[in-house]
Design an enzyme around this catalytic site. Structure first.
Site, PDB file in Angstrom:
ATOM      1  N   ASN A   9       8.282 -12.970 -21.847  1.00  0.00           N
ATOM      2  CA  ASN A   9       7.906 -12.689 -23.239  1.00  0.00           C
ATOM      3  C   ASN A   9       9.196 -12.558 -24.048  1.00  0.00           C
ATOM      4  OD1 ASN A   9       6.974 -11.635 -25.656  1.00  0.00           O
ATOM      5  ND2 ASN A   9       6.360  -9.644 -24.795  1.00  0.00           N
ATOM      6  N   LYS A  11       9.514 -12.161 -27.184  1.00  0.00           N
ATOM      7  CA  LYS A  11       9.357 -11.311 -28.380  1.00  0.00           C
ATOM      8  C   LYS A  11       9.952 -12.026 -29.608  1.00  0.00           C
ATOM      9  CE  LYS A  11       9.155  -7.406 -25.325  1.00  0.00           C
ATOM     10  NZ  LYS A  11       9.223  -5.970 -25.131  1.00  0.00           N
ATOM     11  N   HIS A  97      -0.350  -6.365 -27.027  1.00  0.00           N
ATOM     12  CA  HIS A  97       0.931  -5.806 -26.576  1.00  0.00           C
ATOM     13  C   HIS A  97       1.169  -4.475 -27.289  1.00  0.00           C
ATOM     14  CE1 HIS A  97       5.187  -5.261 -25.882  1.00  0.00           C
ATOM     15  NE2 HIS A  97       5.084  -6.135 -24.900  1.00  0.00           N
ATOM     16  N   GLU A  99       3.676  -3.183 -28.575  1.00  0.00           N
ATOM     17  CA  GLU A  99       4.466  -3.251 -29.821  1.00  0.00           C
ATOM     18  C   GLU A  99       3.585  -3.632 -30.996  1.00  0.00           C
ATOM     19  OE1 GLU A  99       7.452  -5.878 -28.257  1.00  0.00           O
ATOM     20  OE2 GLU A  99       8.252  -4.228 -27.044  1.00  0.00           O
ATOM     21  N   GLU A 171       1.291  -2.315 -18.476  1.00  0.00           N
ATOM     22  CA  GLU A 171       2.624  -2.095 -19.035  1.00  0.00           C
ATOM     23  C   GLU A 171       2.726  -0.665 -19.557  1.00  0.00           C
ATOM     24  OE1 GLU A 171       4.872  -5.837 -20.203  1.00  0.00           O
ATOM     25  OE2 GLU A 171       3.719  -5.250 -21.944  1.00  0.00           O
ATOM     26  N   GLY A 177      11.265  -1.940 -22.323  1.00  0.00           N
ATOM     27  CA  GLY A 177      12.546  -2.044 -23.023  1.00  0.00           C
ATOM     28  C   GLY A 177      13.439  -0.819 -22.879  1.00  0.00           C
ATOM     29  N   SER A 217      10.532  -3.183 -18.158  1.00  0.00           N
ATOM     30  CA  SER A 217      11.908  -3.112 -17.629  1.00  0.00           C
ATOM     31  C   SER A 217      12.076  -3.801 -16.281  1.00  0.00           C
ATOM     32  CB  SER A 217      12.381  -1.656 -17.553  1.00  0.00           C
ATOM     33  OG  SER A 217      12.526  -1.133 -18.854  1.00  0.00           O
TER      34      SER A 217
END
Ligand code: PGA
Length: 256
Positions: A9, A11, A97, A99, A171, A177, A217
């Site tokens: 991904n 992003k 996701h 985010e 996730e 991250g 991560s």
């Protein structure tokens, strides 16, 4: 053995087409002599680079999108439909996701509609679920995962949409991250919980076919641990932007 699915991904990266071309070229170079046997490799670039990636990668690497809208066409400024993605040869779409939940205000209801639309277009949605740091500390992980699964899958279930292309990505939000990955043992207990919930939502033969990925991560040092405990693949963010590291992840999956 089930095929292992590794999804990169990107992003909101890279910043221009030249950087995209360089990254793809580096991935291709690193992948020389790489065996795709029992593996499906997917790259999810920003929408604007989907064509670049499609043209530059061989057919071995599949194309994924990071999001989509739930309607097929019409007056929805700035949105992209599952059908438009399908016409670009996209096979996978990341949905929900964290985010997007956090920064774009995506609700469970919106995610449920997107998921249904992606399945209706015969694409594979990768539904992201996971608990935040606060939820984990309050020992609410199971409750959150249950809530997300029930609510994000509800449209697909109530309209009896064929779900054989459905993929779930566990996730933990706190692991995304941060470098603070979720230890494989903790991830395993959540994997088993997700499987149990899926068995309550779908007929057994369907539930057992749903692939479950780990994301958060992931790098080449820990990638194999998740496959060893039973995940069907990985969703890789930061490390997928480093060609050497990304391909190293693919290669570590190989070594028994
Ligand atoms: P990360 O991102 O690997 O950089 O933690 C994973 C993701 O957001 O899918």
């Amino acid at each position: 053995m089930q095929e292992i699915l590794i999804v990169g991904n990107w992003k909101m990266n890279p910043q221009n087409s030249l950087q995209v071309e360089n990254l793809l070229q580096d991935i291709k170079n690193e992948m020389k002599n790489f065996s795709f046997e029992q593996k499906e490799v997917v790259i999810c670039p920003p929408f604007i680079y989907l064509s670049n990636v499609q043209h530059l990668l061989s057919n071995d690497v599949k194309l994924g999108a990071q999001n989509c809208f739930w309607e097929e066409k019409g007056a929805f400024t700035g949105e992209i439909s599952p059908l438009q993605l399908k016409n670009l040869n996209v096979k996978y779409v990341i949905i929900g996701h964290s985010e997007r939940r956090q920064y774009l205000g995506e609700t469970d209801e919106m995610i449920a509609k997107k998921l249904k639309a992606v399945l209706e277009a015969r694409l594979s949605p990768i539904l992201c679920i996971g608990e935040t740091k606060e939820e984990r500390e309050a020992e609410k992980t199971a409750e959150i995962l249950k809530h997300q699964l029930e609510n994000n899958l509800k449209e697909a279930i109530s309209y009896k949409i064929q779900t054989n292309k459905l993929i779930i990505a566990y996730e933990p939000v706190w692991a995304i991250g941060t470098g603070d990955f979720c230890e494989a043992n903790e991830a395993l207990s959540n994997l088993l919980f997700i499987k149990k919930q899926l068995l309550k939502l779908f007929p057994k033969n369907l539930a057992e076919k749903i692939k479950i990925l780990y994301g958060g991560s992931v790098d080449s040092k820990i990638a194999k641990d998740y496959i060893n405990v039973g995940f069907d693949g990985l969703l890789v963010g930061g490390a997928s932007l480093r060609a050497g590291e990304f391909v190293k992840i693919l290669k570590t999956i190989d070594t028994d």
